[in-house]
Design an enzyme around this catalytic site. Sequence first.
Site, PDB file in Angstrom:
ATOM      1  N   ASP A  41       0.770  -1.291  -0.030  1.00  0.00           N
ATOM      2  CA  ASP A  41       0.077   0.201  -0.092  1.00  0.00           C
ATOM      3  C   ASP A  41       0.891   1.329  -0.031  1.00  0.00           C
ATOM      4  O   ASP A  41       1.958   1.202   0.266  1.00  0.00           O
ATOM      5  CB  ASP A  41      -0.881  -0.149   1.200  1.00  0.00           C
ATOM      6  CG  ASP A  41      -2.066   1.058   0.896  1.00  0.00           C
ATOM      7  OD1 ASP A  41      -2.190   1.565   0.024  1.00  0.00           O
ATOM      8  OD2 ASP A  41      -3.195   0.828   1.656  1.00  0.00           O
TER       9      ASP A  41
HETATM   10  C1  BGC Z   1      -4.921   3.131  -0.225  1.00  0.00           C
HETATM   11  C2  BGC Z   1      -5.127   2.028  -1.365  1.00  0.00           C
HETATM   12  C3  BGC Z   1      -4.946   2.876  -2.624  1.00  0.00           C
HETATM   13  C4  BGC Z   1      -3.330   3.911  -2.503  1.00  0.00           C
HETATM   14  C5  BGC Z   1      -3.192   4.388  -3.957  1.00  0.00           C
HETATM   15  C6  BGC Z   1      -3.788   4.209  -0.167  1.00  0.00           C
HETATM   16  O1  BGC Z   1      -3.898   5.043   0.623  1.00  0.00           O
HETATM   17  O2  BGC Z   1      -4.915   2.553   1.051  1.00  0.00           O
HETATM   18  O3  BGC Z   1      -6.301   1.472  -1.232  1.00  0.00           O
HETATM   19  O4  BGC Z   1      -4.866   2.033  -3.820  1.00  0.00           O
HETATM   20  O5  BGC Z   1      -3.498   4.413  -1.606  1.00  0.00           O
HETATM   21  O6  BGC Z   1      -4.150   5.512  -3.999  1.00  0.00           O
END
Ligand code: BGC
Length: 732
Positions: free
Chosen positions: A264
């Site tokens: 993530d």
């Molecule tokens: C989120 C993800 C997301 C990623 C990219 C993160 O903060 O938890 O679900 O895909 O950001 O935007």
Amino acid sequence: MKSIVLTVTVLCASLWAGAQQKQPVYLDLSQPLEKRVENALSLMTTEEKVSLCYAQSKFSSKGVPRLGIPEVWTDDGPHGIREEVLWDEWGGANWTNDSCTAFPALTCLAASFNPKLSLLYGKSIGEEARYRNKTVLLGPGVNIYRTPLNGRNFEYMGEDPYLSSHMVVPYIQGVQSIGVAACVKHFALNNQEEWRGHINVDLSDRALYEIYLPAFKAAVQEAKVWSIMGAYNQFRGEHCCHNDLLLNKILKNDWKFDGVVISDWGGVHSTDQAVKNGLDLEMGTYTDGLTTNGKFPYSDYYLAKPFLKGIKEGKYDIALLDDKARRILRLIFRTTMSANRPYGRFVSPEHSEAARKIAEEGIVLLKNDKQFFPIGSGKYKKIAVIGENADRSLVVGGGSSSLKVAYEKSPLEGLIAKYGKDHITYSLGYASGPALYGREEPSKLNADSLINAAVEVAKQADVVFFIGGLNKNHFQDCEGGDRKSLSLPFGQDKLIDALLKVNKNTAVVLLSGNAVSMPWINKVPAIIQGWYLGSEAGNALAEVISGEVNPSGKLPFSFSKKLEDNAAHFYGKISYPGDSINQYYKEDILVGYRWFDTKKIAPQYPFGYGLSYTSFNLGTLSTNKSVYSKEDVIKVRFTVKNTGARYGAEVAQLYVNDPVCSVSRPVKELKAFEKVFLQPGETKVVEMDVKVSDLAFYDESRKDWNVEAGDFILQLGNSSGNISQKLKITVK
Ligand code: BGC
């Protein structure tokens, strides 16, 4: 003489070698996929392999330019294709070609209880991603609905492992059929936003395997997902983006996952762990605006220079690097370098149609006294529409799933199109603040004046539709924080009471991704749970309200009467939200209806519940045998009849109970469901297959699944709260 010959030979040899080096190196693309991966790997330098393993921009990572291997472009997910952002920042890049179709939130998809729609969803969003030249779609999310406070529940598929497993598989198959990798997230135990970056979750192995892992396992083993995203939180002392148990042991060893583990954004914290504990691709570290806006060059990422240095110094085995590079190459060959990759399309009429169908089938009718709904056009002259959500964008906000859309039909627009603008008066009634990510800002409008104005409109009307719920503001249905309470925000309860005082003909339509408390429940004649419905929200709602579409959605999670009734909130702070460092899921396997039913706590509305404008009858439940061996499949049979006067669909649900077992088991566990579409008076036969092995519990003493011989009770109904028949079978 001899030395002259030698010199000439050496000269020729080096000239030949030079000529050889100048020959361009080509990938051998004639081979099957695994051979192509090995061939590409064999042509790459150590530096090139390392450079595959970390981001080059906010959402992309490098390919191998020298070999023509393309970059990897990821994009959120999961409800539409997020707009292009700046190279290094979260901020939108203001392109003019990237306004997408918004599909309904995954909660709504789950509420449709229709895996065929999940496939349609996946194909449609896959086509949008493909058209925008994305390699990886960052979704779907399948974290279990553990508490109604979780700010991201709207992005997930509810509280039940069986339902979420069966809905996630076709979504992924649909996306990947277009040559775009799905990235199922957030693996694992990211069940709240509060302290998500560090909270250290622990729970029993049984709860882990029975409740929190099945949807991920189905994504890996049945849907063959090509990538998975690690979660922000920790599990048993290690961050999930580099967690030995989750990634190496369970995901890659036990489940044989052959795809890419993507972090993530900002979820990586150590080179050593990232190298050794199963992470393949590092994204979002530190330049991300999550913790700081300061620059932090991509080459300083944990899997960049420090990884290369470690390899060169012999600290890390080259096999660890090869494994990561191999997985990333495999993903590239499956997507951008696949010879028969389909083309996509973007904001097509078919996508609008898909979005509307999913929205219509996901809407849940919760209450309908005296057939309040449907309301055909012409029934009432004066319709009051009250509430901010009738006229507010619900695709913007909420964090990473926020969308820039080609269009969004609001409920108010849908109702005006249906009933005519001369028949509708709108009043705001309440107001939230602006949709900000990261903080909560109250509205500057005066709450009492808003209520008074709405009451005046309601007084004059024949019928009132209150359209409220939550929104995508921080501390509502939004990433990065949890809700503060189960109540409706922004003074809506007070407003609903005021409306009811002047007009009893007031129905409530809730747009949200979470359950809310309903202190006014006995006073309103009708309630609709409408989720976040995407671009076609207004059309879908108007079709259901007016009766063109008969509602058939069922709740994918239980609605409790009060917050403390929820399992996660029963055991105090250590269970939710944790003590700020550690958290223990004390309710164990008793999540959602498993808790309500087993502990005999009446929910407000049970899991699997939803009304229709017609009525159904479930016929006699029978099985092919009464005694089974552990390898058998139980063949279940019954009929469903539409006993009313309208076309509609019922979701038949089969739950199982194991009354005598060496461990305590929930009163009900969903093991099969089927959505049946029926004309008035029509009867269909439904057959369901349940493997006896699926009746197993996770046996901690054996570290394996176990079906104990004995009696099992099959329970058939149209919600977890309405079982109409039971049948005992025996397992030898
Ligand atoms: C989120 C993800 C997301 C990623 C990219 C993160 O903060 O938890 O679900 O895909 O950001 O935007």
